[in-house]
Design an enzyme around this catalytic site. Structure first.
Site, PDB file in Angstrom:
ATOM      1  CG  LEU A 104      -1.859  -1.055   1.516  1.00 54.17           C
ATOM      2  CD1 LEU A 104      -2.691  -0.941   2.622  1.00 54.17           C
ATOM      3  CD2 LEU A 104      -3.030  -0.866   0.095  1.00 54.17           C
ATOM      4  CG  ASP A 105       0.577   4.101  -3.135  1.00 56.51           C
ATOM      5  OD1 ASP A 105       1.601   3.065  -3.696  1.00 56.51           O
ATOM      6  OD2 ASP A 105      -0.244   4.653  -3.804  1.00 56.51           O
ATOM      7  CB  ILE A 106       4.056   6.234   2.239  1.00 60.87           C
ATOM      8  CG1 ILE A 106       4.215   6.912   3.804  1.00 60.87           C
ATOM      9  CG2 ILE A 106       3.744   7.512   1.376  1.00 60.87           C
ATOM     10  CD1 ILE A 106       5.706   6.996   3.913  1.00 60.87           C
TER      11      ILE A 106
END
Ligand code: URA
Length: 232
Positions: A104-106
């Site tokens: 998952l992106d930051i």
């Protein structure tokens, strides 16, 4: 056959630290094949019959953690500069060599499955297995029915045309989007392909396995292998 030390077996099987497991063994609370063993390095294997306080301890090979990932953490096991999702997990789980199943992106929140079962992770991530991942997506601008149809049919995100997806409209600018692939920034790039932008993104599920919404951001819980296999 997997051979391992008694202290590791007890620590894994009873969710104890290695130190706690050693103390129990030294106190004479652990029996192997009905005989008390006080030697922490005694060799056992996955078929050994082992008890702690007269209760059978199951051999644990794989573990599964459902994490409600908050924004601000990288989905990786290590990072030079930033906090990773592993920083949210009790160090007693370090010995399992957990890794996140898909990134998952930051700035993305929600369900991140952590495991040490590489085969299961591969099955979840492989587009051929068609395990849908559902995201709640808040968009900057309202989304038209035509744009929803485009997302469902597949859009050009530069390197690929996305496979068919499922969209459920929530509000004028919020949708649940289910995809079976997991390309880098896929949802954000799909939004761009219909001239929109993601302002908030949260993963809700892998297949039929849903995030437990009672988990606070940053909290996690262990999952049963059987439950995962059934629901994926
Ligand atoms: N798609 C994205 O763009 N970001 C994520 O974190 C997950 C899917």
């Amino acid at each position: 056959m997997i051979n391992l030390r008694l202290d590791k077996f007890i620590a894994d099987g009873a969710s104890l630290t290695r130190k706690e497991a050693r103390e129990k063994i030294k106190k004479g609370l652990v029996a192997v094949e009905k005989k008390t063993v006080r030697d922490i390095s005694f060799q056992v294997n996955e078929e050994s019959s082992i008890t702690l306080n007269n209760e059978k301890i199951k051999f644990v090979k794989y573990i599964y953690i459902m994490l409600n990932k908050p924004a601000g953490f990288v989905s990786a096991t290590e990072d030079k500069n930033k906090s990773t999702v592993m920083d949210l997990i009790d160090p007693k789980f370090k010995r399992y060599d957990l890794f996140p199943v898909g990134r998952l992106d930051i700035d993305t929140e929600g369900f991140l499955l952590l495991t040490n079962n590489g085969e299961l992770a591969h099955n979840i991530l492989s587009p051929n297995k068609k395990v849908g991942k559902t995201y709640f997506v808040r968009l900057e601008n309202d989304i038209s029915d035509e744009d929803i149809k485009k997302l469902e049919d597949g859009v050009d995100i530069g390197d690929i045309i996305t496979k068919k997806s499922i969209v459920e409209r929530i509000t004028k600018n919020e949708i649940n989007l289910t995809i079976t692939e997991g390309k880098f920034h896929q949802i954000k790039r799909m939004a761009h392909a219909v001239d929109n932008n993601v302002v908030y993104l949260k993963r809700l599920s892998y297949g039929g396995l849903f995030l437990d919404e009672t988990l606070e951001k940053g909290a996690y819980k262990l999952l049963d292998e059987e439950e995962i296999i059934q629901k994926l």
